[in-house]
Design a protein around this motif. Structure first.
Motif, mmCIF file in Angstrom:
data_model
loop_
_atom_site.group_PDB
_atom_site.id
_atom_site.type_symbol
_atom_site.label_atom_id
_atom_site.label_comp_id
_atom_site.label_asym_id
_atom_site.label_seq_id
_atom_site.Cartn_x
_atom_site.Cartn_y
_atom_site.Cartn_z
ATOM 1 N N GLY A 216 -37.850 -1.434 3.509
ATOM 2 C CA GLY A 216 -37.597 -1.139 4.914
ATOM 3 C C GLY A 216 -36.248 -1.642 5.376
ATOM 4 O O GLY A 216 -35.288 -0.882 5.474
ATOM 5 N N ILE A 217 -36.162 -2.930 5.613
ATOM 6 C CA ILE A 217 -34.928 -3.497 6.157
ATOM 7 C C ILE A 217 -33.935 -3.826 5.049
ATOM 8 O O ILE A 217 -34.298 -3.999 3.885
ATOM 9 N N ILE A 218 -32.657 -3.869 5.441
ATOM 10 C CA ILE A 218 -31.619 -4.424 4.573
ATOM 11 C C ILE A 218 -31.162 -5.705 5.253
ATOM 12 O O ILE A 218 -30.491 -5.675 6.287
ATOM 13 N N GLU A 219 -31.565 -6.830 4.681
ATOM 14 C CA GLU A 219 -31.477 -8.117 5.370
ATOM 15 C C GLU A 219 -30.075 -8.491 5.811
ATOM 16 O O GLU A 219 -29.895 -9.123 6.851
ATOM 17 N N ASP A 220 -29.054 -8.137 5.039
ATOM 18 C CA ASP A 220 -27.701 -8.583 5.348
ATOM 19 C C ASP A 220 -26.953 -7.645 6.287
ATOM 20 O O ASP A 220 -25.759 -7.818 6.521
ATOM 21 N N LEU A 221 -27.671 -6.633 6.816
ATOM 22 C CA LEU A 221 -27.088 -5.763 7.837
ATOM 23 C C LEU A 221 -27.613 -6.172 9.212
ATOM 24 O O LEU A 221 -28.634 -6.823 9.331
ATOM 25 N N THR A 222 -26.892 -5.740 10.243
ATOM 26 C CA THR A 222 -27.289 -6.069 11.613
ATOM 27 C C THR A 222 -28.436 -5.173 12.066
ATOM 28 O O THR A 222 -28.796 -4.200 11.398
ATOM 29 N N VAL A 223 -28.979 -5.509 13.224
ATOM 30 C CA VAL A 223 -30.024 -4.683 13.826
ATOM 31 C C VAL A 223 -29.507 -3.260 14.026
ATOM 32 O O VAL A 223 -30.163 -2.279 13.670
ATOM 33 N N ARG A 224 -28.306 -3.133 14.585
ATOM 34 C CA ARG A 224 -27.723 -1.806 14.825
ATOM 35 C C ARG A 224 -27.546 -1.034 13.525
ATOM 36 O O ARG A 224 -27.910 0.155 13.440
ATOM 37 N N ASN B 227 -38.606 -3.239 23.338
ATOM 38 C CA ASN B 227 -38.624 -4.660 23.707
ATOM 39 C C ASN B 227 -38.337 -5.558 22.499
ATOM 40 O O ASN B 227 -39.091 -6.482 22.192
ATOM 41 N N ILE B 228 -37.248 -5.249 21.816
ATOM 42 C CA ILE B 228 -36.845 -6.016 20.633
ATOM 43 C C ILE B 228 -36.075 -7.250 21.083
ATOM 44 O O ILE B 228 -35.178 -7.180 21.931
ATOM 45 N N ASN B 229 -36.407 -8.381 20.506
ATOM 46 C CA ASN B 229 -35.725 -9.642 20.818
ATOM 47 C C ASN B 229 -35.186 -10.278 19.537
ATOM 48 O O ASN B 229 -35.871 -10.279 18.520
ATOM 49 N N PRO B 230 -33.958 -10.821 19.587
ATOM 50 C CA PRO B 230 -33.046 -10.867 20.738
ATOM 51 C C PRO B 230 -32.476 -9.484 21.059
ATOM 52 O O PRO B 230 -32.560 -8.571 20.250
ATOM 53 N N LYS B 231 -31.879 -9.368 22.237
ATOM 54 C CA LYS B 231 -31.393 -8.073 22.724
ATOM 55 C C LYS B 231 -30.067 -7.653 22.088
ATOM 56 O O LYS B 231 -29.630 -6.523 22.269
ATOM 57 N N ASN B 232 -29.446 -8.525 21.363
ATOM 58 C CA ASN B 232 -28.122 -8.266 20.778
ATOM 59 C C ASN B 232 -28.262 -7.471 19.487
ATOM 60 O O ASN B 232 -28.812 -7.965 18.494
ATOM 61 N N GLN C 123 -38.616 -7.263 13.431
ATOM 62 C CA GLN C 123 -38.117 -6.470 12.310
ATOM 63 C C GLN C 123 -38.878 -5.148 12.217
ATOM 64 O O GLN C 123 -38.285 -4.088 11.977
ATOM 65 N N GLN C 124 -40.197 -5.208 12.434
ATOM 66 C CA GLN C 124 -41.003 -3.998 12.376
ATOM 67 C C GLN C 124 -40.586 -3.023 13.476
ATOM 68 O O GLN C 124 -40.528 -1.810 13.262
ATOM 69 N N LYS C 125 -40.279 -3.544 14.651
ATOM 70 C CA LYS C 125 -39.840 -2.685 15.745
ATOM 71 C C LYS C 125 -38.500 -2.025 15.427
ATOM 72 O O LYS C 125 -38.262 -0.862 15.785
ATOM 73 N N ILE D 251 -47.726 -9.435 11.842
ATOM 74 C CA ILE D 251 -47.032 -9.656 13.107
ATOM 75 C C ILE D 251 -48.034 -10.131 14.155
ATOM 76 O O ILE D 251 -49.241 -9.983 14.000
ATOM 77 N N ASP D 252 -47.528 -10.713 15.238
ATOM 78 C CA ASP D 252 -48.415 -11.315 16.226
ATOM 79 C C ASP D 252 -49.161 -10.261 17.033
ATOM 80 O O ASP D 252 -48.800 -9.079 17.049
ATOM 81 N N ILE D 253 -50.201 -10.703 17.723
ATOM 82 C CA ILE D 253 -51.098 -9.778 18.411
ATOM 83 C C ILE D 253 -50.403 -9.019 19.530
ATOM 84 O O ILE D 253 -50.706 -7.854 19.807
ATOM 85 N N GLY D 254 -49.427 -9.662 20.172
ATOM 86 C CA GLY D 254 -48.700 -8.980 21.233
ATOM 87 C C GLY D 254 -47.898 -7.800 20.700
ATOM 88 O O GLY D 254 -47.914 -6.701 21.272
ATOM 89 N N ALA D 255 -47.189 -8.029 19.587
ATOM 90 C CA ALA D 255 -46.406 -6.948 18.974
ATOM 91 C C ALA D 255 -47.321 -5.848 18.461
ATOM 92 O O ALA D 255 -46.986 -4.661 18.521
ATOM 93 N N LYS D 256 -48.510 -6.231 17.938
ATOM 94 C CA LYS D 256 -49.476 -5.235 17.472
ATOM 95 C C LYS D 256 -49.859 -4.293 18.609
ATOM 96 O O LYS D 256 -49.878 -3.060 18.457
#
Length: 494
Positions: free
Chosen positions: A341-349, A383-388, A401-403, A426-431
């Motif tokens: 899924g994710i590529i860890e060394d890349l940014t969110v964007r 609602n991804i945190n942090p917003k940056n 990360q899932q979001k 992931i936590d229940i809120g994110a679920k």
């Protein structure tokens, strides 16, 4: 094994677990993902040290500190992925590290003769042992691995998911060998997630759940329903339908988006049929290893089907690769978030842009300003945190990360979104947020194939549920029949 405890930093992997093996017996070890099966095997074979408890073999306490020591006392393991050397010959694999010598050199003729006799006498297998192991099927490689284990004077043979890559005929060949070894007095620990195979080959079964000992039972005395209930931790009186997120007044599913007929892959999932309508959430239910992920990968073209086809009534052609799937607006969020899924060394964007950029081609790069606008938009929507969006994704929580992964695929505006365990870890809120997002998008016409090990979750979001057992689709459930009891009965079978 008596009262075994094993703890890792922050995780109690095994808590007061016991296991008894008798000579001339096939003993199944069962439990869902995270139950502690692998940890128990690694403790027994010296990969992990024991925090508390003890192991006795033939009435004497043993303490093994490595896999080599476990083999020396007579405990051998054959893993799901055959851990031999495919480039070496069959004979070399059997005798590696223990080759017969003559005048200080390997006695090749003697080694080949011994290997051939061992396979014939113990495995009922007659093959050319001078050929590289990779020339033979996975089933033959499994038998060679077992032969090697037996040749090290094994008293206990551990078979870790030995049938996961075998077809039915190959499974029967393996079971014939297992019964032969059982008759010779060997103790066999059979780790499996196949219910039917457990009942076919096992005398006794031990069930683990959440790192704890649930119980030891005679296989013939344990009903399939009881087995499933004990594995997932439900009691019959608790199997009541939970409040669903899907409204009863939701409009009927739209036109057919795609149809699957006879789709299958040898050793992964038996041929099955399934229809998905626009705006419909189709759940896939089943125990670990039932074939849910394997089916999802066929939908996306990540694995090549060897039977059947996927058709689109409104379009021509099928799906033969992920590139074709993406072109047909199919998205796939893998259960292996870290590796697929994710590529860890890349940014969110940068992570968010990957699928969209791949679809429109690497020569047509998305302008940086447009990337930032899209990333900021979906950070707000999900609602991804942090917003940056410039943060490295590896520094985000699992839920965030899932979001980001969801955003990556939503940017492609898919018509079908395949979600494989989207809320695991992931936590229940994110679920709750992800479940509500699925339902909101389905109302807007997006279709979903939703896979989860949590039956409650599948029930809460699905319009229709396909149940898989032992790599076979066994039932479709909808309407008033969509409750835990009906799904459990379909999973249990029999």
């Amino acid at each position: 094994m008596k009262n075994i405890h094993k703890q890792f930093p922050g995780v109690k992997a095994l808590s007061d677990v016991s296991l008894r093996l008798y000579p001339g017996e096939v003993h199944a070890l069962m439990g869902e993902n995270g139950a502690g099966k692998s940890t128990l095997i690694k403790v027994l074979t010296g990969v992990y040290s024991i925090d508390e408890g003890e192991v006795e073999l033939d009435g004497a306490t043993v303490s093994v500190q490595s896999p080599q020591e476990s083999q020396a006392v007579g405990i051998s393991t054959v893993y799901q992925e055959v851990n031999l050397c495919p480039n070496l010959t069959v004979a070399e694999n059997i005798y590696i590290g223990r080759e017969p010598k003559k005048h200080g050199r390997i006695w090749w003729k003697e080694m080949n003769t011994r290997a051939a006799e061992l396979l014939k006498e113990r495995m009922n297998l007659q093959i050319d042992v001078t050929l590289p192991l990779q020339m033979y099927s996975v089933a033959v490689q499994q038998l060679v691995a077992i032969a090697r284990a037996l040749n090290i004077s094994a008293k206990v043979l551990i078979l870790d998911e030995p049938t996961s890559s075998l077809d039915r005929i190959e499974v029967q060949q393996l079971f014939t060998i297992i019964n032969k070894l059982k008759g010779e007095g060997l103790s066999i620990l059979f780790v499996t997630h196949f219910l039917e195979q457990m009942y076919e080959i096992s005398d006794r079964v031990t069930i683990l759940r959440g790192g704890e000992f649930v119980g030891e039972y005679m296989a013939r005395e344990l009903t399939r329903m009881d087995l499933v209930l004990k594995m997932i931790g439900k009691e019959m009186h608790l199997l009541k339908e939970l409040p669903k997120l899907v409204e009863d007044d939701k409009e009927a599913a739209g036109e057919i988006l795609l149809e699957v007929s006879g789709l299958g892959r040898k050793g992964a999932v038996e041929p099955f049929d399934l229809t998905i309508h626009r705006g419909e959430v189709v759940g896939l239910a089943g125990l670990l290893g039932a074939g849910r992920t394997e089916a999802a990968r066929l939908f996306f073209g990540a694995d090549k089907a060897d039977s059947g086809q996927i058709t689109f009534p409104a379009k021509s052609g099928g799906i033969h690769s992920p590139r074709e799937a993406i072109a047909r607006r199919i998205a796939f969020c893998s259960e292996n978030r870290k590796t697929e899924g994710i590529i860890e060394d890349l940014t969110v964007r940068e992570n968010m842009m990957l699928a969209l950029q791949a679809r429109q081609g690497w020569l047509k790069s998305i302008p940086r300003k447009k990337q930032e606008e899209l990333a900021d938009e979906y950070i707000g929507i999900l609602n991804i945190n942090p917003k940056n969006s410039g943060h490295l994704i590896k520094n985000l929580s699992g839920g965030n990360q899932q979001k980001v992964l969801l955003a990556k695929w939503l940017l492609t505006q898919p018509e079908l979104f395949i979600l494989d365990e989207p809320t695991r870890g992931i936590d229940i809120g994110a679920k709750a947020e992800i479940q509500k997002l699925v339902l909101s998008l389905s109302r807007q016409g997006m279709s979903f194939l939703f896979i989860s090990s949590e039956l409650e979750e599948v029930l809460r979001v699905s319009d229709r549920i396909a149940v898989l057992r032992d790599h076979c689709k066994v039932r479709e459930i909808s309407g008033k029949d969509m409750n835990q009891h009906e799904i459990m009965q379909a999973i249990a079978g029999g």
